[in-house]
Design an enzyme around this catalytic site. Sequence first.
Site, mmCIF file in Angstrom:
data_model
loop_
_atom_site.group_PDB
_atom_site.id
_atom_site.type_symbol
_atom_site.label_atom_id
_atom_site.label_comp_id
_atom_site.label_asym_id
_atom_site.label_seq_id
_atom_site.Cartn_x
_atom_site.Cartn_y
_atom_site.Cartn_z
ATOM 1 N N GLU A 132 0.819 -1.212 0.000
ATOM 2 C CA GLU A 132 0.000 0.000 0.000
ATOM 3 C C GLU A 132 0.860 1.271 0.000
ATOM 4 O O GLU A 132 0.533 2.249 -0.639
ATOM 5 C CB GLU A 132 -0.921 -0.007 1.231
ATOM 6 C CG GLU A 132 -1.743 1.246 1.467
ATOM 7 C CD GLU A 132 -2.883 1.423 0.472
ATOM 8 O OE1 GLU A 132 -3.103 0.523 -0.367
ATOM 9 O OE2 GLU A 132 -3.545 2.473 0.529
ATOM 10 N N THR B 177 -11.414 7.235 -13.805
ATOM 11 C CA THR B 177 -10.408 6.824 -12.823
ATOM 12 C C THR B 177 -10.765 5.478 -12.186
ATOM 13 O O THR B 177 -9.957 4.894 -11.468
ATOM 14 C CB THR B 177 -10.196 7.924 -11.756
ATOM 15 O OG1 THR B 177 -8.988 7.658 -11.044
ATOM 16 C CG2 THR B 177 -11.367 8.006 -10.784
#
Length: 509
Positions: free
Chosen positions: A343, A471
């Site tokens: 992440e 997106t």
Amino acid sequence: MAIALSWIVLRVWLSPPEYASRRDDVEKLFTTSFEAYKQFAFGHDDLSPVSLGFSDGRNGWGASIVDAMPTMFIMGLEDLFDEAVDYLSEVDFSKSQTPDTVSLFETTIRYLGGLLSSYELSGEKYPVLVAKAKELADKMAFAWIGDNALPYGQIDFSTNTPIYSTSNIAEAGTLSLEWFTLSKYTNNATYANLSSKAVKHIANLAAPLPGLAALGIDPGSGNFVGSYVTWGGGSDSYLEYLLKYARLTNTDEPIYIDTWKTAVDSSIKILLKASRNPPWGIIRISPISMVPRSIIHLACFYAGNWLLGGKLLQNQTIIDIALELNDGCWNTYASTQTGIGPEAFAFIGTDANFTAEDGPTDSQIAFFNEHGFYITASHYIMRPEVLESNMHAWRVTGDTKYLDRAASAIDSFNKFLPATVAFAGLNDVNSADGGLIDDMESFWFAEVLKYLYLTFDDPTHISLDDYVFNTECQPFKAPPALDSYAGSGQLIETKPFVVQSGDSNAFLS
Ligand SMILES: *[C@@H]1O[C@H](CO)[C@@H](O)[C@H](O)[C@H]1NC(C)=O
Ligand SMILES: *[C@@H]1O[C@H](CO)[C@@H](O)[C@H](O)[C@H]1NC(C)=O
Ligand SMILES: *[C@@H]1O[C@H](CO)[C@@H](O)[C@H](O)[C@H]1NC(C)=O
Ligand SMILES: *[C@@H]1O[C@H](CO)[C@@H](O)[C@H](O)[C@H]1NC(C)=O
């Protein structure tokens, strides 16, 4: 003059026969995931694949169904697609199914994006998809108070009241593709006008760095909050949409292209930094306040976005740097035990200066010395950005190493993500037995599996010459590309920027 030569934008490469089965592997990941969602969570937002339950973090309108629909259509899963249309035509989008307020940004990119892309892909056969998008947008339009250029980030759907709080440029500036498309199919220019008003307002504010708006904004006053600039979360898709809006609309207003070009130029000249460990991480972009420099998985979309822009602007410098950024992001996958990237991560630049207290730990430094980055948040929540950029790198270069990378990600997903049913996120990408996260995000269907599928698909199917992806990876049909996206030919001249008081993130100090 508009011309439709595919080489202007992205070349067409056919993937060699040894990769033929890979597209089917991705379809299998999709059908396994969706069948499990149908069985245990249908109508809810996400499946909880470990506990066999569900969660409703997106107002309970069935986010996974809407997010998955364009992927179903692209994969030719018509029965699933038709079922989804039937289901959605009965959903009341004017009421939140959960007590939560409604996020303008999330609802736009997931629900409006999925509904409108599905409408276009299926040949405009199901007007109910536009009607449902309009139902949502008519409520979300309450986010703009009076003549405010910037919308509030949240709306209470039960009272049609916008909820005030500090927002960010991604929330306000990632609406333009979807709301423009809604205007096109409803013949009501209000939607496009509201969303483009917000983008132009942000682009016209005095920015901390040329072209690079600050992340924080106050939708009440219309001013920036702080001066933190980044390509990561909170700013990312505002920058992404500057380019994509110009491409989707072929607008003759130069502000979109000029601002994007200036943002890239500033990033190359000011934010791009060399790593202390050159064999692995040559250059990375990150906020200059951070020493060492941290990057998040989310920011890795930038390589794909720069490749698209480099092609449209016919600028090889941008393309070459984008390919290096892409390598840096892929390296975070290639270096872990699972073959999946974390992440958040960081690297130590040549200009880094830190102490034992505020710098990386010894084991992080050892990892850095071996891999050129170190992990700062080890989980994986099924994010797409590294594979998104990898797909663009394949389409732009035709280098089969990008197919190998995508194939390696598929193998890792099949090995490490299987849950009780379907697939789940990971607590620790650098441990084979770190445990699973009990959520299958809707963007697994919309983004990860679509980008992977398209990597191995015939590149003329959903060609990047013909479509612009929102997106959330939902394709919108674009007009033929212009022969030039030069904008005004100038970079944006910035007005003097005054650091706002109370600014904890100021990097210009
Ligand atoms: C266009 O949409 C806006 C926003 O929902 C609405 O207020 C307006 O009445 C619509 N205009 C027309 C002509 O339908
Ligand atoms: C939308 O904006 C255009 C251009 O500024 C303007 O001409 C038009 O009247 C606006 N339409 C609506 C419905 O707001
Ligand atoms: C290409 O982009 C780079 C980086 O922004 C810029 O310095 C250069 O002037 C551009 N080249 C052309 C021909 O516009
Ligand atoms: C590193 O930081 C320390 C403490 O802030 C400072 O005294 C020192 O001059 C810095 N060194 C370099 C090379 O910048």
